[in-house]
Write a protein that holds these residues in place. Structure first.
Motif, PDB file in Angstrom:
ATOM      1  N   TYR A 277     -43.969  30.680 -62.316  1.00  0.00           N
ATOM      2  CA  TYR A 277     -43.794  30.506 -60.864  1.00  0.00           C
ATOM      3  C   TYR A 277     -42.761  31.513 -60.372  1.00  0.00           C
ATOM      4  O   TYR A 277     -41.710  31.685 -61.003  1.00  0.00           O
ATOM      5  CB  TYR A 277     -43.309  29.081 -60.559  1.00  0.00           C
ATOM      6  CG  TYR A 277     -44.336  28.051 -60.947  1.00  0.00           C
ATOM      7  CD1 TYR A 277     -45.292  27.620 -60.038  1.00  0.00           C
ATOM      8  CD2 TYR A 277     -44.376  27.543 -62.253  1.00  0.00           C
ATOM      9  CE1 TYR A 277     -46.265  26.694 -60.409  1.00  0.00           C
ATOM     10  CE2 TYR A 277     -45.344  26.625 -62.623  1.00  0.00           C
ATOM     11  CZ  TYR A 277     -46.281  26.203 -61.700  1.00  0.00           C
ATOM     12  OH  TYR A 277     -47.243  25.300 -62.060  1.00  0.00           O
ATOM     13  N   PRO A 278     -43.023  32.142 -59.212  1.00  0.00           N
ATOM     14  CA  PRO A 278     -42.069  33.128 -58.698  1.00  0.00           C
ATOM     15  C   PRO A 278     -40.815  32.474 -58.125  1.00  0.00           C
ATOM     16  O   PRO A 278     -40.841  31.302 -57.717  1.00  0.00           O
ATOM     17  CB  PRO A 278     -42.856  33.828 -57.585  1.00  0.00           C
ATOM     18  CG  PRO A 278     -43.952  32.900 -57.212  1.00  0.00           C
ATOM     19  CD  PRO A 278     -44.230  32.014 -58.384  1.00  0.00           C
ATOM     20  N   ILE A 279     -39.740  33.243 -58.108  1.00  0.00           N
ATOM     21  CA  ILE A 279     -38.512  32.825 -57.408  1.00  0.00           C
ATOM     22  C   ILE A 279     -38.290  33.899 -56.344  1.00  0.00           C
ATOM     23  O   ILE A 279     -37.957  35.035 -56.667  1.00  0.00           O
ATOM     24  CB  ILE A 279     -37.305  32.756 -58.359  1.00  0.00           C
ATOM     25  CG1 ILE A 279     -37.579  31.772 -59.499  1.00  0.00           C
ATOM     26  CG2 ILE A 279     -36.034  32.362 -57.598  1.00  0.00           C
ATOM     27  CD1 ILE A 279     -36.485  31.705 -60.566  1.00  0.00           C
ATOM     28  N   LEU A 280     -38.546  33.551 -55.095  1.00  0.00           N
ATOM     29  CA  LEU A 280     -38.534  34.537 -54.009  1.00  0.00           C
ATOM     30  C   LEU A 280     -37.201  34.452 -53.272  1.00  0.00           C
ATOM     31  O   LEU A 280     -36.899  33.413 -52.660  1.00  0.00           O
ATOM     32  CB  LEU A 280     -39.713  34.214 -53.080  1.00  0.00           C
ATOM     33  CG  LEU A 280     -40.161  35.236 -52.058  1.00  0.00           C
ATOM     34  CD1 LEU A 280     -40.538  36.551 -52.731  1.00  0.00           C
ATOM     35  CD2 LEU A 280     -41.374  34.689 -51.289  1.00  0.00           C
ATOM     36  N   LYS A 281     -36.395  35.532 -53.355  1.00  0.00           N
ATOM     37  CA  LYS A 281     -35.063  35.565 -52.749  1.00  0.00           C
ATOM     38  C   LYS A 281     -34.266  34.301 -53.069  1.00  0.00           C
ATOM     39  O   LYS A 281     -33.706  33.655 -52.181  1.00  0.00           O
ATOM     40  CB  LYS A 281     -35.151  35.774 -51.238  1.00  0.00           C
ATOM     41  CG  LYS A 281     -35.724  37.125 -50.850  1.00  0.00           C
ATOM     42  CD  LYS A 281     -35.386  37.477 -49.434  1.00  0.00           C
ATOM     43  CE  LYS A 281     -35.803  38.917 -49.148  1.00  0.00           C
ATOM     44  NZ  LYS A 281     -35.416  39.377 -47.845  1.00  0.00           N
ATOM     45  N   GLY A 282     -34.294  33.918 -54.338  1.00  0.00           N
ATOM     46  CA  GLY A 282     -33.490  32.786 -54.805  1.00  0.00           C
ATOM     47  C   GLY A 282     -34.147  31.426 -54.637  1.00  0.00           C
ATOM     48  O   GLY A 282     -33.592  30.421 -55.072  1.00  0.00           O
TER      49      GLY A 282
END
Ligand SMILES: C[S@@+](CC[C@H](N)C(=O)[O-])C[C@H]1O[C@@H](n2cnc3c(N)ncnc32)[C@H](O)[C@@H]1O
Length: 301
Positions: A277-282
């Motif tokens: 799963y991505p972590i987008l800008k924290g």
């Protein structure tokens, strides 16, 4: 395609029209789908912070009074549909202590991003204690029975027709107590009910709570409603006693498998399934449909 009508939705938003209504029309559906809710709220990101008048507004004082005794014996607390964290922040002034581990999730990434930057400025110490992730309340990215107290503030509201699905998920992750600050269709005036119908809001919460195995201990009408046609009720629910989950482990879980998530190379990975799963800008994006199948994620490093 996940967002076939996003351009029309942006246009409707710019023209000041009701986005959910327009999307329901375009999709030919009667109720709000998760995509409709996500788009409608994501486009409005920042508006709650802009209109925030401080933690002592009457709504926050009223719900804080109800929430404070419910969270007193708990350690982990989750705000489902936390939005821009304006209510969560206010509860840190009326209900929570510095010992509480605070979690918030929302279907909209942009609102959580707004929340994080705002919380950092408002109260950096509090912000560091609040763990946020994108998640749909129909598939919460939390382990079974991992949270002591789960609460919502007008978050179930737009999920009309999916009351049981949402409550089953909320009850799955909750150990003890659930407190829903939501409108009550059955107690609303005829004008209020018509408004709730128009917006695709929830109804029949007491029956849905019982069907999903919860015991409705109290239903309290907030004495001074903020929106006269949408008065808030506190639905205080107790769940059957369960064993506490292992202390110290993170409550977050893969929304597809329920498996443990590990941080790897800037992503959250469910090793057992090979999903990342991505972590987008924290902000971790823990929606089932955000998973990337990468069974060889670190095999060829
Ligand atoms: C009316 S706002 C309330 C926000 C916040 N609880 C507050 O008190 O300011 C409703 C929030 O619930 C979120 N929401 C609605 N349906 C959701 C779902 N199915 N899963 C996760 N979040 C949801 C929306 O994105 C929105 O941020």
């Amino acid at each position: 395609m996940k967002h076939p009508h996003i351009i029309e939705a942006v246009k409707a938003y710019r023209e000041g029209r009701n986005i959910s209504e327009r999307l329901r029309e375009l999709l030919g559906v009667e109720t709000n789908t998760p995509e409709i809710i996500e788009i409608a709220y994501d486009l409005q990101a920042g508006s709650y912070i802009e209109n925030f008048t401080g933690p002592n507004a009457l709504y926050y004082r009223q719900i804080g009074e109800i929430l404070a005794p419910l969270v007193a014996g708990g350690q982990t607390i989750l705000d489902v549909g936390t939005g821009e964290c304006t209510t969560l922040y206010s509860m840190s002034r009326h209900a929570f202590s510095t010992d509480h581990q605070l979690y918030g999730c929302d279907i909209s990434w942009s609102r959580l991003r707004a929340a994080r930057t705002w919380l950092d400025r408002q109260d950096a110490a509090l912000s560091s204690r609040v763990k946020l992730a994108v998640g749909d309340m129909m598939a919460l990215p939390f382990q079974d029975k991992s949270i002591d107290v789960v609460w919502t503030s007008h978050a179930l509201e737009p999920n009309g027709g999916r009351e049981r699905e949402a409550l089953r998920e909320i009850f799955r992750v909750t150990r003890k107590t659930v407190c829903l600050f939501e409108p009550s269709y059955e107690d609303n005036s005829p004008e209020g009910r018509a408004r709730m119908d128009k917006h695709g809001y929830i109804r029949g919460l007491p029956e849905a709570i019982a069907d999903c195995g919860g015991a409705l201990r109290e239903k309290i009408r907030l004495p001074n409603p903020t929106v006269a046609l949408n008065p808030t009720y506190a639905f205080v629910i107790e769940l059957p006693a369960t064993e506490a989950a292992e202390a110290g482990s993170s409550p977050f879980a893969c929304p597809n498998t329920g498996g443990v998530l590990e941080y790897k190379d800037g992503f959250l990975a469910c090793a057992a399934a090979g999903l990342v799963y991505p972590i987008l800008k924290g902000i971790p994006v823990l929606r089932a449909d955000a998973a990337i199948l990468a069974t060889s994620f670190d095999r060829f490093d």
